[in-house]
Design a protein around this motif. Structure first.
Motif, PDB file in Angstrom:
ATOM      1  N   GLU A 170      -3.066   1.791  -3.043  1.00  0.00           N
ATOM      2  CA  GLU A 170      -4.342   0.761  -3.053  1.00  0.00           C
ATOM      3  C   GLU A 170      -5.126   0.080  -3.652  1.00  0.00           C
ATOM      4  O   GLU A 170      -4.471   0.137  -5.365  1.00  0.00           O
ATOM      5  N   VAL A 171      -5.268  -1.342  -3.646  1.00  0.00           N
ATOM      6  CA  VAL A 171      -6.167  -2.346  -4.272  1.00  0.00           C
ATOM      7  C   VAL A 171      -7.603  -1.778  -3.881  1.00  0.00           C
ATOM      8  O   VAL A 171      -8.115  -1.415  -3.080  1.00  0.00           O
ATOM      9  N   ASP A 172      -7.431  -2.427  -5.373  1.00  0.00           N
ATOM     10  CA  ASP A 172      -9.495  -1.991  -5.926  1.00  0.00           C
ATOM     11  C   ASP A 172      -9.818  -3.522  -5.300  1.00  0.00           C
ATOM     12  O   ASP A 172     -11.009  -3.688  -5.067  1.00  0.00           O
ATOM     13  N   GLU A 173      -9.707  -4.422  -5.914  1.00  0.00           N
ATOM     14  CA  GLU A 173      -9.998  -5.967  -5.848  1.00  0.00           C
ATOM     15  C   GLU A 173      -8.803  -7.114  -5.788  1.00  0.00           C
ATOM     16  O   GLU A 173      -7.938  -7.345  -6.567  1.00  0.00           O
ATOM     17  N   VAL A 174      -8.924  -8.661  -5.544  1.00  0.00           N
ATOM     18  CA  VAL A 174      -9.007  -9.347  -5.554  1.00  0.00           C
ATOM     19  C   VAL A 174      -9.134 -11.029  -6.194  1.00  0.00           C
ATOM     20  O   VAL A 174     -10.333 -10.480  -5.586  1.00  0.00           O
TER      21      VAL A 174
ATOM     22  N   ARG B 262       0.898  -1.517   0.111  1.00  0.00           N
ATOM     23  CA  ARG B 262      -0.125   0.254   0.010  1.00  0.00           C
ATOM     24  C   ARG B 262       0.821   1.174   0.122  1.00  0.00           C
ATOM     25  O   ARG B 262       0.384   2.287  -0.817  1.00  0.00           O
TER      26      ARG B 262
ATOM     27  N   LEU C 255      -3.762  -9.404  -7.970  1.00  0.00           N
ATOM     28  CA  LEU C 255      -4.214  -7.625  -7.648  1.00  0.00           C
ATOM     29  C   LEU C 255      -4.792  -6.700  -8.969  1.00  0.00           C
ATOM     30  O   LEU C 255      -4.165  -6.660  -9.646  1.00  0.00           O
ATOM     31  N   ARG C 256      -5.820  -6.269  -8.601  1.00  0.00           N
ATOM     32  CA  ARG C 256      -5.707  -4.935  -9.459  1.00  0.00           C
ATOM     33  C   ARG C 256      -6.328  -3.279  -8.744  1.00  0.00           C
ATOM     34  O   ARG C 256      -7.242  -3.387  -7.779  1.00  0.00           O
ATOM     35  N   LEU C 257      -5.387  -3.200  -8.749  1.00  0.00           N
ATOM     36  CA  LEU C 257      -4.891  -1.579  -7.850  1.00  0.00           C
ATOM     37  C   LEU C 257      -5.302  -0.271  -8.989  1.00  0.00           C
ATOM     38  O   LEU C 257      -6.276  -0.407  -9.871  1.00  0.00           O
ATOM     39  N   GLU C 258      -5.871   0.481  -7.390  1.00  0.00           N
ATOM     40  CA  GLU C 258      -6.835   1.660  -7.514  1.00  0.00           C
ATOM     41  C   GLU C 258      -6.076   2.807  -9.080  1.00  0.00           C
ATOM     42  O   GLU C 258      -6.589   3.231  -9.434  1.00  0.00           O
TER      43      GLU C 258
ATOM     44  N   LEU D 175      -7.235  -5.335   3.413  1.00  0.00           N
ATOM     45  CA  LEU D 175      -6.604  -6.040   2.508  1.00  0.00           C
ATOM     46  C   LEU D 175      -6.178  -7.422   2.554  1.00  0.00           C
ATOM     47  O   LEU D 175      -6.653  -8.548   1.482  1.00  0.00           O
TER      48      LEU D 175
ATOM     49  N   GLY E   1      -0.987  -6.792  -9.514  1.00  0.00           N
ATOM     50  CA  GLY E   1      -0.074  -7.536  -8.505  1.00  0.00           C
ATOM     51  C   GLY E   1      -0.560  -8.263  -8.372  1.00  0.00           C
ATOM     52  O   GLY E   1      -1.397  -8.687  -8.411  1.00  0.00           O
TER      53      GLY E   1
END
Length: 318
Positions: free
Chosen positions: A184-188, A179, A210-213, A300, A218
């Motif tokens: 920040e991460v939006d969804e996993v 982070r 991960l899909r980040l903002e 997260l 990631g």
């Protein structure tokens, strides 16, 4: 007169904090309480204080703050008791073994306006500041976080309802720095390899995407089946630069070559010193993670754990 603190939890992590705190000239460790009273008495004798018979007895020692160093499943009522008493507190990570308890404690702290700190000692590494400088002004494309190691010995660790699982209990350190360094991460979404060890329901391994903002992507992976710690850190990739960070080393790679460095300070001491300085009236030290900020990392971690266990896409709560 120094800051008078009490300590709850006389296990390995509590003992580490007790030794650090008792070594500060401006701190008086006024007592230790543990549900196993014998453990508290042994540790208290080692660091020159005394054990308390229960939590109320400890809180009756005119404390300025309390260090809470208990297993994940034991969080919740302890912190709420401290909030009602109006006592600032330091709490070890993770905030809880689940999300609802962490949310409840964070809400109570916010309403009371209490100073707090948490055990995210990696944030105090001076290499983190160097990593941020190396990434400044660059667009993050990819981040990879890993925590590959063995199964810790405490029996509670192997039960997800007691520890929160490896993602929540251990990998939280690298998720926290993810982070900090990548956003920040939006969804996993992810999956897990189920446990092959009797009596353990914590997965042998997990992997998540991960899909980040920011639009970056990631990966996060964990495993607890190795004979010894193997990998704990993260790598951040940008156009023309990558940063690889662990607790003991930093490598910045650019077109001009690699630059390696190591921390020049002890983060496990710095994390305690930072909260003492805050309690002493000094400005908030860099690196200090309060309960509100720790909750964002816990959310997260919980999303990653849920996504890997269920195989579904999980949005990270805000």
């Amino acid at each position: 007169m120094g800051i008078r603190v009490g300590l709850v939890g006389a296990g390995g992590v509590g003992a580490r904090h007790a030794r650090v705190l008792s070594g500060f000239a401006d701190v008086e460790l006024a007592g230790i309480w543990d549900a196993a009273s014998g453990a508290a008495d042994v540790l208290a004798a080692e660091v020159g204080t005394s054990g308390a018979r229960d939590l109320n007895a400890l809180l009756g020692r005119r404390l300025d703050a309390v260090w809470v160093c208990v297993p994940p499943f034991a969080h919740g009522d302890l912190e709420l008791t401290l909030v009602r008493a109006g006592l600032p507190f330091f709490v070890e990570k993770p905030l809880a073994a689940d999300l609802p308890v962490a949310e409840r404690v964070a809400a109570a702290v916010a309403e009371a306006g209490l100073p707090t700190a948490t055990g995210y000692h990696w944030r105090h590494l001076d290499t983190v500041a160097r990593a941020r400088t190396a990434l400044a002004g660059r667009t993050v494309r990819l981040v990879d976080a890993r925590w590959w190691g063995t199964t810790p010995p405490p029996t509670w660790w192997s039960r997800a309802d007691r520890s929160g699982g490896q993602v929540v209990e251990q990998a939280t350190h690298v998720l926290d720095l993810l982070r900090v360094l990548a956003g920040e991460v939006d969804e996993v979404v992810g999956g897990a390899a189920p446990s092959t060890r009797e009596g353990r329901d914590v997965p042998d391994a997990t992997a998540a995407v991960l899909r980040l903002e920011s639009g970056a992507v990631g990966t996060v992976s964990t495993s607890c089946v190795l004979p010894a710690p193997t990998a704990a850190g993260l790598e951040v990739v940008t156009d023309g630069t990558s940063v690889h960070l662990t607790e003991t080393a930093l490598r910045v790679r650019t077109r001009d070559g690699d630059e390696d460095s190591a921390p020049t300070m002890a983060p496990r001491t710095a994390v305690d010193r930072a909260f003492i300085d805050l309690l002493s009236g000094q400005p908030t030290p860099p690196g200090l993670v309060d309960v509100a900020e720790a909750l964002a990392t816990h959310r997260l971690g919980w999303a990653v754990a849920e996504a890997t266990l269920t195989g579904t896409t999980v949005r990270v709560p805000r």
